[in-house]
Design a protein around this motif. Structure first.
Motif, PDB file in Angstrom:
ATOM      1  N   GLU A   1       0.855  -1.184   0.000  1.00 14.72           N
ATOM      2  CA  GLU A   1       0.000   0.000   0.000  1.00 14.72           C
ATOM      3  C   GLU A   1       0.892   1.236   0.000  1.00 14.72           C
TER       4      GLU A   1
ATOM      5  N   THR B   1      -4.378   6.296  -2.388  1.00 16.14           N
ATOM      6  CA  THR B   1      -5.271   5.153  -2.189  1.00 16.14           C
ATOM      7  C   THR B   1      -4.867   3.989  -3.083  1.00 16.14           C
TER       8      THR B   1
ATOM      9  N   GLU C   1      -2.895   0.617  -4.172  1.00 18.40           N
ATOM     10  CA  GLU C   1      -2.427  -0.632  -3.587  1.00 18.40           C
ATOM     11  C   GLU C   1      -1.903  -1.472  -4.750  1.00 18.40           C
TER      12      GLU C   1
ATOM     13  N   TYR D   1      -4.556  -1.262  -7.648  1.00 22.05           N
ATOM     14  CA  TYR D   1      -5.946  -1.067  -7.236  1.00 22.05           C
ATOM     15  C   TYR D   1      -6.092   0.355  -6.713  1.00 22.05           C
TER      16      TYR D   1
ATOM     17  N   GLY E   1      -8.217   2.550  -4.512  1.00 20.96           N
ATOM     18  CA  GLY E   1      -9.219   2.438  -3.462  1.00 20.96           C
ATOM     19  C   GLY E   1     -10.329   3.464  -3.550  1.00 20.96           C
TER      20      GLY E   1
END
Length: 158
Positions: A72, A77, A79, A94, A96
């Motif tokens: 992370e 945000t 990841e 990803y 978030g």
């Protein structure tokens, strides 16, 4: 494949003596060059933690403790998931905030690790040039150990 770590120093650090703990908290951009094209791979503050996690995940894949790991990013945000399968690593990001997943890249695992180790070692040596007492810092020493383990894996010693 080439990898490059760019460290962005904070304004309040300019003109002051080098301080390793403050330096480790700075923002880092990781750039990757493939086939002559350079692109930003990831960005995060607290880059020391990111590099330690990154190297630990790669070591665990080599030692067959896991087939994937997640990192992370700080102050974002994002990841990143690294998945190892049949000598390839697939890296997905990803987001978030909106739930979007993007495949960032797929390449030979050994090529990726070799590029990472080269840059990790360059970065590690550059710190020692700025601070001859860097070996007193625990994170610095852990990085040295990680570099040695990864180099041994890349060179087939382990």
């Amino acid at each position: 494949m080439r990898m490059k770590f760019e460290i962005e120093l904070y304004e309040d650090m300019m003109g002051k003596p080098f301080c390793l703990d403050t330096y480790f908290n700075c923002r880092m951009n990781i750039l990757i060059s493939q086939n002559g094209v350079e692109k930003e791979f990831c960005t995060s503050t607290f880059h020391s933690s990111i590099l330690l996690d990154f190297a630990e995940g790669l070591i665990n894949i080599y030692e067959q403790n896991q087939q994937l790991f997640v990192i992370e990013m700080y102050e974002s945000t994002y990841e990143y998931t690294f998945t190892y399968f049949q000598k390839l690593v697939t890296i997905t990001r990803y987001e978030g905030y909106n739930g979007e997943t993007i495949e960032m890249m797929k390449c030979r695992f050994d090529d990726f690790v070799e590029a990472f180790v080269k840059e990790y070692e360059r970065y590690h040596k550059a710190i020692l040039k700025k601070d001859s007492c860097a070996f007193k810092n625990e994170d610095y020493c852990i990085k040295r150990d990680q570099i040695n383990i990864l180099k041994n894996h890349v060179n087939g010693v382990i």
